[in-house]
Design an enzyme around this catalytic site. Structure first.
Site, PDB file in Angstrom:
ATOM      1  N   LEU A  75      -5.088   7.015   9.734  1.00 52.82           N
ATOM      2  CA  LEU A  75      -6.453   6.601  10.024  1.00 52.82           C
ATOM      3  C   LEU A  75      -6.459   5.499  11.067  1.00 52.82           C
ATOM      4  O   LEU A  75      -5.894   4.419  10.839  1.00 52.82           O
ATOM      5  CB  LEU A  75      -7.144   6.113   8.751  1.00 52.82           C
ATOM      6  CG  LEU A  75      -7.198   7.113   7.589  1.00 52.82           C
ATOM      7  CD1 LEU A  75      -7.940   6.503   6.415  1.00 52.82           C
ATOM      8  CD2 LEU A  75      -7.845   8.415   8.025  1.00 52.82           C
ATOM      9  N   CYS A 115      -6.545  -6.173   6.195  1.00 51.85           N
ATOM     10  CA  CYS A 115      -5.987  -5.514   7.371  1.00 51.85           C
ATOM     11  C   CYS A 115      -6.671  -5.908   8.667  1.00 51.85           C
ATOM     12  O   CYS A 115      -6.039  -5.931   9.728  1.00 51.85           O
ATOM     13  CB  CYS A 115      -6.021  -3.997   7.195  1.00 51.85           C
ATOM     14  SG  CYS A 115      -7.680  -3.271   7.217  1.00 51.85           S
ATOM     15  N   ALA A 166      -2.754  10.970   3.342  1.00 46.12           N
ATOM     16  CA  ALA A 166      -3.109   9.802   4.152  1.00 46.12           C
ATOM     17  C   ALA A 166      -1.863   8.938   4.305  1.00 46.12           C
ATOM     18  O   ALA A 166      -1.316   8.438   3.319  1.00 46.12           O
ATOM     19  CB  ALA A 166      -4.229   9.018   3.482  1.00 46.12           C
ATOM     20  N   MET A 167      -1.400   8.756   5.543  1.00 44.60           N
ATOM     21  CA  MET A 167      -0.146   8.055   5.810  1.00 44.60           C
ATOM     22  C   MET A 167      -0.447   6.794   6.617  1.00 44.60           C
ATOM     23  O   MET A 167      -0.792   6.856   7.800  1.00 44.60           O
ATOM     24  CB  MET A 167       0.815   8.977   6.548  1.00 44.60           C
ATOM     25  CG  MET A 167       1.104  10.268   5.791  1.00 44.60           C
ATOM     26  SD  MET A 167       2.272  11.365   6.637  1.00 44.60           S
ATOM     27  CE  MET A 167       3.802  10.423   6.452  1.00 44.60           C
ATOM     28  N   SER A 168      -0.322   5.639   5.965  1.00 43.93           N
ATOM     29  CA  SER A 168      -0.672   4.362   6.586  1.00 43.93           C
ATOM     30  C   SER A 168       0.404   3.865   7.542  1.00 43.93           C
ATOM     31  O   SER A 168       0.146   3.011   8.379  1.00 43.93           O
ATOM     32  CB  SER A 168      -0.910   3.310   5.508  1.00 43.93           C
ATOM     33  OG  SER A 168       0.323   3.009   4.841  1.00 43.93           O
ATOM     34  N   GLY A 169       1.620   4.377   7.390  1.00 45.79           N
ATOM     35  CA  GLY A 169       2.755   3.848   8.139  1.00 45.79           C
ATOM     36  C   GLY A 169       3.679   3.036   7.268  1.00 45.79           C
ATOM     37  O   GLY A 169       4.707   2.532   7.720  1.00 45.79           O
ATOM     38  N   GLY A 170       3.336   2.914   5.978  1.00 43.50           N
ATOM     39  CA  GLY A 170       4.163   2.191   5.028  1.00 43.50           C
ATOM     40  C   GLY A 170       5.034   3.119   4.203  1.00 43.50           C
ATOM     41  O   GLY A 170       4.928   4.349   4.292  1.00 43.50           O
ATOM     42  N   VAL A 171       5.871   2.523   3.365  1.00 35.52           N
ATOM     43  CA  VAL A 171       6.821   3.305   2.584  1.00 35.52           C
ATOM     44  C   VAL A 171       6.127   4.119   1.489  1.00 35.52           C
ATOM     45  O   VAL A 171       6.512   5.263   1.210  1.00 35.52           O
ATOM     46  CB  VAL A 171       7.909   2.385   1.978  1.00 35.52           C
ATOM     47  CG1 VAL A 171       7.311   1.330   1.057  1.00 35.52           C
ATOM     48  CG2 VAL A 171       8.965   3.202   1.242  1.00 35.52           C
ATOM     49  N   ASP A 172       5.094   3.552   0.864  1.00 38.16           N
ATOM     50  CA  ASP A 172       4.460   4.227  -0.266  1.00 38.16           C
ATOM     51  C   ASP A 172       3.800   5.537   0.147  1.00 38.16           C
ATOM     52  O   ASP A 172       4.001   6.585  -0.481  1.00 38.16           O
ATOM     53  CB  ASP A 172       3.431   3.306  -0.914  1.00 38.16           C
ATOM     54  CG  ASP A 172       4.062   2.083  -1.557  1.00 38.16           C
ATOM     55  OD1 ASP A 172       5.212   2.201  -2.023  1.00 38.16           O
ATOM     56  OD2 ASP A 172       3.414   1.026  -1.589  1.00 38.16           O
ATOM     57  N   CYS A 218     -13.062  -0.110   1.063  1.00 35.02           N
ATOM     58  CA  CYS A 218     -12.433   0.896   1.920  1.00 35.02           C
ATOM     59  C   CYS A 218     -12.119   2.158   1.131  1.00 35.02           C
ATOM     60  O   CYS A 218     -12.319   3.274   1.616  1.00 35.02           O
ATOM     61  CB  CYS A 218     -11.162   0.327   2.543  1.00 35.02           C
ATOM     62  SG  CYS A 218     -10.319   1.450   3.682  1.00 35.02           S
TER      63      CYS A 218
END
Length: 361
Positions: free
Chosen positions: A32, A198, A6-12, A101
């Site tokens: 997502l 969010c 799952a890739m939120s768009g953040g670095v982590d 969530c």
């Protein structure tokens, strides 16, 4: 092992996906889409939920060299997280939407679909550690970086979900993760962390709730009263603008006789009454919890510690449960604890489970 990252768009989440790939897993990245109109949630690249974040996640997947897809879970997210958030505040409670969530979206809807598609696990950028206990069960422990530890918002995960989860960042400090991202050529290496809810675009929770709930009875307007005298000290536009322990933004017309600040002690949504008083009246010694979620076996009685906020302190406690209800006696009193919040139970660094606070004494 086939892993869905799952890739939120953040670095982590980007580094988590890269580490999963380095470990030899067959990794596919997903982002997502949690709103059909991302501009109605956040604006700008904030770490999830926006068009910019989706593009950041796609670029990271390209650098890592993994397939990438966008999954639309906006309807499920709105129903299970956004509507729940509004309903809880309308009822005078204080929910944690990030925890909800994780429970309903990332480790339920996403995990269920992943398993149905033949994936073995879901990897995320959460800071927590997984270990196999002596009894063969998967244990979740606090992250090495206690300042970034996210085991609190993961305290709703059960054994089935933990057995199909990967948290590749749990053994690393955040500074190391950012350095690694830069070395890998990931453009999100210096991207700021996201802290706000969010789906509240400007971070103004009260304003957002006022707009969404509007005149929804019985929360439109009411009195702010003194706990000791019952005197009306002011008026408000809706109980959803308050939470237990709140000090700022009360706009009281009458100062306290002792000159000390007042805090929100109670919220009564039916009458619309908000009760305020001195800080010592916020002390809580016992909690009653409902809807427990156990990470492994169900304890009967446990001397433990309890965390009551996402970044709050741990409190020594004695926890007793019949499996459905949880009674928590705090050996160290807590202040400003609101119904609706989560009580996450720890045995040392291990997460035992969690419960939703129904009442405090």
């Amino acid at each position: 092992m086939r892993v869905l990252a799952a890739m939120s768009g953040g670095v982590d989440s980007a580094v988590a996906a890269a580490r999963a790939a380095d470990a030899g897993h067959d990794v596919t990245g997903i982002h997502l889409a949690l709103s059909r109109n991302p501009a109605s949630y956040r604006s700008g690249a904030r770490g999830c939920c926006t068009i910019e974040d989706s593009n950041d996640a796609r670029r990271a997947a390209d650098v890592i060299g993994i397939p990438f897809y966008v999954w639309d879970l906006s309807e499920r997210f709105h129903e299970d997280v956004v509507e729940d958030f509004m309903d809880e505040y309308a009822a005078g409670r204080t929910p944690n939407p990030c925890l909800r969530c994780n429970e309903k979206i990332k480790f339920a809807a996403v995990l269920d679909r992943a398993l149905a598609l033949g994936f073995d696990a879901v990897a995320t950028g959460h800071y927590a550690q997984l270990r196999t206990g002596d009894d063969g069960l998967i244990e979740m422990h606090r992250a090495v970086d206690h300042g970034k530890d996210q085991s609190y918002v993961l305290g709703v995960l059960d054994q089935h979900q933990l057995a199909h989860s990967l948290f590749p960042l749990g053994d690393s400090p955040k500074s190391v993760v950012r350095e690694e991202a830069a070395e890998r050529g990931l453009l999100v290496a210096a991207k700021p962390d996201s802290h706000d809810i969010c789906f509240v675009a400007d971070g103004d929770n009260a304003g957002w709730l006022r707009e969404k709930l509007g005149d929804r009875a019985p929360n439109h307007g009411g009195a702010i009263v003194d706990d000791a005298t019952g005197e009306e000290l002011g008026r408000h536009d809706g109980t959803y603008g308050f939470t237990i322990g709140q000090r700022k933004g009360l706009r009281l017309g009458v100062p306290a006789a002792d000159g000390k600040p007042r805090f929100v002690l109670d919220i009564e949504p039916v009458s619309g009454t908000v009760t305020v008083g001195p800080r010592h009246r916020l002390a809580v010694h016992r909690l009653s919890g409902i809807k427990p979620r156990w990470c492994g076996s169900v304890p009967v009685r446990l001397e433990a510690t309890v965390q009551l906020r996402a970044h709050g302190d741990e409190h020594r406690a004695v926890v007793a449960t019949d499996g459905e209800h949880v009674d928590i006696e705090l050996l160290d009193p807590a202040f400003g604890i609101a119904p609706g919040q989560a009580a996450v139970i720890y045995d040392g660094s291990r997460v035992v489970g969690s419960a939703t606070i129904a009442a405090t004494t």
